[in-house]
Design a protein around this motif. Sequence first.
Motif, PDB file in Angstrom:
ATOM      1  N   CYS A   1      -9.729  -1.796   0.312  1.00  0.00           N
ATOM      2  CA  CYS A   1     -10.115  -1.417   0.395  1.00  0.00           C
ATOM      3  C   CYS A   1      -8.391   0.539   0.495  1.00  0.00           C
ATOM      4  O   CYS A   1      -7.535  -0.304   1.378  1.00  0.00           O
ATOM      5  N   HIS A   2      -8.406   1.623   0.486  1.00  0.00           N
ATOM      6  CA  HIS A   2      -7.520   2.330   0.502  1.00  0.00           C
ATOM      7  C   HIS A   2      -7.809   3.285   2.227  1.00  0.00           C
ATOM      8  O   HIS A   2      -6.839   2.529   2.816  1.00  0.00           O
ATOM      9  N   GLY A   3      -9.055   3.447   2.307  1.00  0.00           N
ATOM     10  CA  GLY A   3      -8.737   3.995   3.529  1.00  0.00           C
ATOM     11  C   GLY A   3      -9.757   3.212   4.553  1.00  0.00           C
ATOM     12  O   GLY A   3      -9.058   3.019   5.504  1.00  0.00           O
TER      13      GLY A   3
ATOM     14  N   SER B   1       0.711  -1.398  -0.046  1.00  0.00           N
ATOM     15  CA  SER B   1      -0.207  -0.199   0.339  1.00  0.00           C
ATOM     16  C   SER B   1       1.415   0.938   0.363  1.00  0.00           C
ATOM     17  O   SER B   1       1.807   1.043   0.399  1.00  0.00           O
ATOM     18  N   ASP B   2       0.329   2.410  -0.042  1.00  0.00           N
ATOM     19  CA  ASP B   2       0.675   3.168  -0.339  1.00  0.00           C
ATOM     20  C   ASP B   2       2.656   3.175  -0.817  1.00  0.00           C
ATOM     21  O   ASP B   2       3.074   4.042  -0.231  1.00  0.00           O
ATOM     22  N   ILE B   3       2.208   3.155  -2.080  1.00  0.00           N
ATOM     23  CA  ILE B   3       3.922   3.086  -2.513  1.00  0.00           C
ATOM     24  C   ILE B   3       4.439   4.179  -3.126  1.00  0.00           C
ATOM     25  O   ILE B   3       6.028   4.513  -3.043  1.00  0.00           O
ATOM     26  N   HIS B   4       3.576   5.720  -3.264  1.00  0.00           N
ATOM     27  CA  HIS B   4       3.855   7.248  -3.047  1.00  0.00           C
ATOM     28  C   HIS B   4       5.408   7.042  -4.844  1.00  0.00           C
ATOM     29  O   HIS B   4       6.335   7.817  -4.159  1.00  0.00           O
ATOM     30  N   ALA B   5       4.950   6.789  -5.795  1.00  0.00           N
ATOM     31  CA  ALA B   5       6.203   6.295  -6.410  1.00  0.00           C
ATOM     32  C   ALA B   5       7.844   6.339  -6.011  1.00  0.00           C
ATOM     33  O   ALA B   5       8.567   7.496  -6.736  1.00  0.00           O
TER      34      ALA B   5
ATOM     35  N   GLY C   1      -3.432   1.059  -2.650  1.00  0.00           N
ATOM     36  CA  GLY C   1      -3.852   2.736  -3.436  1.00  0.00           C
ATOM     37  C   GLY C   1      -2.889   3.166  -2.883  1.00  0.00           C
ATOM     38  O   GLY C   1      -2.051   3.248  -2.517  1.00  0.00           O
ATOM     39  N   ASP C   2      -2.626   4.504  -3.286  1.00  0.00           N
ATOM     40  CA  ASP C   2      -1.815   5.279  -3.402  1.00  0.00           C
ATOM     41  C   ASP C   2      -0.646   4.765  -3.995  1.00  0.00           C
ATOM     42  O   ASP C   2       0.475   4.855  -3.178  1.00  0.00           O
ATOM     43  N   LEU C   3      -0.567   4.836  -5.390  1.00  0.00           N
ATOM     44  CA  LEU C   3       0.509   4.014  -6.380  1.00  0.00           C
ATOM     45  C   LEU C   3       1.335   5.519  -6.501  1.00  0.00           C
ATOM     46  O   LEU C   3       2.876   5.289  -6.638  1.00  0.00           O
TER      47      LEU C   3
ATOM     48  N   GLY D   1      -5.046   1.169   3.872  1.00  0.00           N
ATOM     49  CA  GLY D   1      -4.058   1.489   3.981  1.00  0.00           C
ATOM     50  C   GLY D   1      -3.866   3.217   4.274  1.00  0.00           C
ATOM     51  O   GLY D   1      -4.475   2.521   4.963  1.00  0.00           O
ATOM     52  N   HIS D   2      -3.968   3.490   3.382  1.00  0.00           N
ATOM     53  CA  HIS D   2      -3.615   5.380   3.832  1.00  0.00           C
ATOM     54  C   HIS D   2      -3.138   5.868   4.816  1.00  0.00           C
ATOM     55  O   HIS D   2      -2.517   6.658   4.893  1.00  0.00           O
ATOM     56  N   SER D   3      -2.960   5.236   6.574  1.00  0.00           N
ATOM     57  CA  SER D   3      -2.766   5.728   7.640  1.00  0.00           C
ATOM     58  C   SER D   3      -0.707   5.899   7.169  1.00  0.00           C
ATOM     59  O   SER D   3      -0.356   6.278   7.725  1.00  0.00           O
ATOM     60  N   HIS D   4      -0.542   5.194   6.288  1.00  0.00           N
ATOM     61  CA  HIS D   4       0.616   5.078   6.654  1.00  0.00           C
ATOM     62  C   HIS D   4       1.894   4.005   7.874  1.00  0.00           C
ATOM     63  O   HIS D   4       2.459   4.235   8.098  1.00  0.00           O
ATOM     64  N   LEU D   5       0.880   3.337   8.723  1.00  0.00           N
ATOM     65  CA  LEU D   5       0.935   2.742  10.164  1.00  0.00           C
ATOM     66  C   LEU D   5       0.533   1.820   9.652  1.00  0.00           C
ATOM     67  O   LEU D   5      -0.580   1.679   9.872  1.00  0.00           O
TER      68      LEU D   5
ATOM     69  N   ASN E   1      -6.785   7.772  -3.217  1.00  0.00           N
ATOM     70  CA  ASN E   1      -7.113   9.326  -2.318  1.00  0.00           C
ATOM     71  C   ASN E   1      -5.858  10.141  -3.710  1.00  0.00           C
ATOM     72  O   ASN E   1      -6.215  11.024  -4.602  1.00  0.00           O
ATOM     73  N   HIS E   2      -4.961   9.305  -2.961  1.00  0.00           N
ATOM     74  CA  HIS E   2      -4.043  10.711  -5.217  1.00  0.00           C
ATOM     75  C   HIS E   2      -3.801   9.825  -5.962  1.00  0.00           C
ATOM     76  O   HIS E   2      -4.270  11.002  -6.633  1.00  0.00           O
ATOM     77  N   ASP E   3      -4.218   8.906  -6.268  1.00  0.00           N
ATOM     78  CA  ASP E   3      -5.085   8.373  -7.519  1.00  0.00           C
ATOM     79  C   ASP E   3      -5.775   9.171  -8.040  1.00  0.00           C
ATOM     80  O   ASP E   3      -5.326   9.641  -9.309  1.00  0.00           O
TER      81      ASP E   3
HETATM   82 ZN    ZN Z   1      -1.243   7.630   1.315  1.00  0.00          ZN
END
Ligand code: ZN
Length: 242
Positions: A113-115, A7-11, A33-35, A146-150, A61-63
């Motif tokens: 899901c993401h959030g 999750s949250d790969i963020h480029a 999510g959040d690729l 994912g989403h919280s990065h925790l 959400n970033h996607d």
């Molecule tokens: Zn994220």
Amino acid sequence: MRVLIISDIHANLSALDAVRFDSGPVDAVWCLGDLVGYGPDPNQCIERIAELPGLVCQLGNHDAAVLGLVPVEEFNLNARLSIRWSSSVLTAACSAFLQTLTQMTTVGEVTLCHGSPRNPVWEYILDPRTAAASLDYFETPYCFVGHSHLPVCCTSLDKSKPVHLSMIRNSQAVQLIPRTIINPGSVGQPRDKDPRAAYAIYYTEEHRWEPRRVNYDIHAVQERIYKAGLPPLHASRLAQGT
Ligand code: ZN
């Protein structure tokens, strides 16, 4: 089945490649999510993820913001700058891939899901109250978010008991019980003060969750962030895991 959970790969291509190597062979990949957003490698990360075996991938959400599906004004300034930059460099093929992502999917006994299942793109599950409310919004025994990065695990033995929410701080496997919501943490921008890329391996038959961390070349990613002209904060926080 041995499933890689990311999750949250963020480029962040260096972190993603380290995770792919460290995870070994898997039967499927479930991405929460959040690729894109924050990091310097949006197209490369999407291309890598698109070719992963047995991929099931959710919209973050970033996607959504990079696709123009949600207003960038919803984000803070630094996030906004990286979303605008990502939109400007995104190839047509990568944009088309992001447009195929769903907000919530069920795979066997797991909802993805993401959030949160109540608000799949936006809501953070950071406290027992939100976790408790979320339990009413999915039908399967387990829900991965994912989403919280925790890396966080939320469980409730039955409806009369309060939800227990705890950080997953060590690399010990978690035996999932029904009514569990669990988060693998972030591949590309961890925020639990451990800068190593976070992910998990999930064994579908045993319902076993193995939290994993792996080092990667943070300096190389920071250099690419500076070169792209992205906000320097996105580089400095990688070294701190914040
Ligand atoms: Zn994220």
